[in-house]
Design an enzyme around this catalytic site. Structure first.
Site, PDB file in Angstrom:
ATOM      1  N   VAL A  16       1.586  -1.459   8.227  1.00 53.58           N
ATOM      2  CA  VAL A  16       0.163  -1.142   8.072  1.00 53.58           C
ATOM      3  C   VAL A  16      -0.537  -1.089   9.421  1.00 53.58           C
ATOM      4  O   VAL A  16      -1.278  -0.153   9.722  1.00 53.58           O
ATOM      5  CB  VAL A  16      -0.530  -2.155   7.149  1.00 53.58           C
ATOM      6  CG1 VAL A  16      -2.034  -1.868   7.067  1.00 53.58           C
ATOM      7  CG2 VAL A  16       0.087  -2.110   5.757  1.00 53.58           C
ATOM      8  N   GLY A  67      -1.060  -7.397  15.004  1.00 61.76           N
ATOM      9  CA  GLY A  67       0.025  -7.146  14.053  1.00 61.76           C
ATOM     10  C   GLY A  67       0.279  -5.669  13.892  1.00 61.76           C
ATOM     11  O   GLY A  67      -0.595  -4.923  13.451  1.00 61.76           O
ATOM     12  N   LYS A 108       1.130 -13.625  -7.780  1.00 61.91           N
ATOM     13  CA  LYS A 108       1.899 -13.569  -6.536  1.00 61.91           C
ATOM     14  C   LYS A 108       3.163 -14.372  -6.744  1.00 61.91           C
ATOM     15  O   LYS A 108       3.188 -15.334  -7.523  1.00 61.91           O
ATOM     16  CB  LYS A 108       1.104 -14.174  -5.374  1.00 61.91           C
ATOM     17  CG  LYS A 108       1.480 -13.603  -4.021  1.00 61.91           C
ATOM     18  CD  LYS A 108       0.855 -12.235  -3.801  1.00 61.91           C
ATOM     19  CE  LYS A 108       1.056 -11.753  -2.380  1.00 61.91           C
ATOM     20  NZ  LYS A 108       0.351 -10.478  -2.147  1.00 61.91           N
TER      21      LYS A 108
END
Length: 352
Positions: free
Chosen positions: A183, A179, A79
């Site tokens: 997605v 959220g 990451k």
């Protein structure tokens, strides 16, 4: 300090990146290359300090190792993070500079989109590095993979529903989605099409109301949505969604979402499970977005990609989630441990 963090996460390497001219301060964390060259998203966030950035990168890199291993994809976990507010600090020059740091690693790490970065940013990075797993289709990449991530989360939900309710069907199940980015919004559309009853929330109230109007959902406050009286809650924003403040107030039978590091800690995950709640381990549930990554890092890159095979790998998230739940139940394990053992078996076989 860096060695302590490496030991804490069992990671291989931290690369600190600084460019005074562009104001770049970044971290590349490589957790493992046991399965192959590493990949993972590039996040941009206004971290409090360098230590917080390194810790976040390492924690996310470890999750990527387990995500690839649990998915049977021959890629290692990494990451990267850039310290700074993407709305004010990001520039093309800064991204090109970070791309040069990636290129210096010679393919040991390939970057993709993450929180605070997008497809356009990947195109800018491509001017200074070839090592990317996220690119728009017109630039030779797989394009937007949020639809495969959402599809995979839905499959994880279905496996959890079968485990809890005896049927994988989500019709008439109540689901709260926290959220509504790329997605979360796509997940809402998939679930609405299946006949689920939805509650949605986003820190952008206008976005929340737009998605709610589109899918026939009710809007809730972002700070309250995970405590909704529903069958399933789906954290699809940032990590640590289930934490000390709300773990005892989650009423849903199932937690299954797209966010990374949904649980604030292992202790929080275990406390949620001890309350009789079932959760989909995040790196198993949200792995739908990585099905193109092994294709993107191959050199030379194959000219064509089998999209049907990729979608079959996404739909197999149902089977992997089911296996984790069954193993945890049979062996009286935390769900997180059952998932780790599934991934570690892959890593062990690769290292022999």
């Amino acid at each position: 300090m860096s060695f302590e963090l490496l030991d804490e996460c069992g990671a291989k390497k931290i690369v600190l990146c600084r460019d005074a001219e562009t104001g770049l301060r970044g971290v590349i964390a490589i957790h493992s290359t046991t399965l192959g060259p590493a990949a993972g998203g590039l996040r941009m966030k206004a971290y409090a300090d360098e230590r917080e950035a390194m810790r976040d990168a390492l924690r996310l890199a470890r999750a990527m190792t387990y995500k690839y291993a649990a998915s049977g994809i021959a890629v290692g976990g990494a990451k990267a993070v850039i310290i700074g507010d993407p709305s004010t600090h990001k520039s093309d020059e800064l991204l090109r500079s970070f791309g040069r740091f990636i290129e210096e690693l010679g393919g040991e790490y390939s970057a993709g989109e993450d929180v605070g970065t997008n497809g356009h940013d990947m195109e800018i990075l491509a001017e200074s590095t070839q090592w990317l797993v996220s690119l728009p289709e017109e630039a030779g990449g797989p394009g937007d993979v949020s639809h495969t991530t959402a599809r995979g989360v839905r499959q994880a939900m279905r496996a959890c529903a079968e485990h809890v309710f005896g049927s994988p069907e989500l019709t008439d199940r109540s689901v709260a989605i926290q959220g509504l980015g790329q997605v979360g919004a796509k997940l809402a559309r998939l679930l609405a099409a299946e006949g689920a009853r939805l509650v949605v929330a986003d820190i952008d109230d206008e976005r929340a109301r737009a998605v709610a109007d589109e899918v026939g959902a009710r809007v809730a406050a972002p700070e309250d949505i995970l405590e909704s009286d529903v069958d399933i809650v789906a954290p699809c924003a940032l990590g640590d969604a289930v934490n000390e403040h709300n773990v005892n107030r989650i009423h849903a039978n199932i937690v299954a979402g797209a966010a990374n590091n949904v649980m604030a800690s292992e202790a929080i995950a275990d406390r949620l499970q001890s309350r009789g709640r079932v959760y989909a381990v995040d790196y198993v549930a949200n792995a739908g977005g990585i099905v193109y990554d092994d294709w993107m890092i191959q050199r030379p890159r194959p000219a064509t990609f089998d999209h049907d095979a990729a979608l079959a790998r996404v739909d197999a998230i149902y089977d992997r989630t089911r296996e984790v739940l069954q193993r945890a139940t049979a062996d009286e394990l935390p769900y997180r441990v059952a998932a780790e053992r599934l991934a570690e078996a892959t890593l062990h076989n690769a290292s022999r």
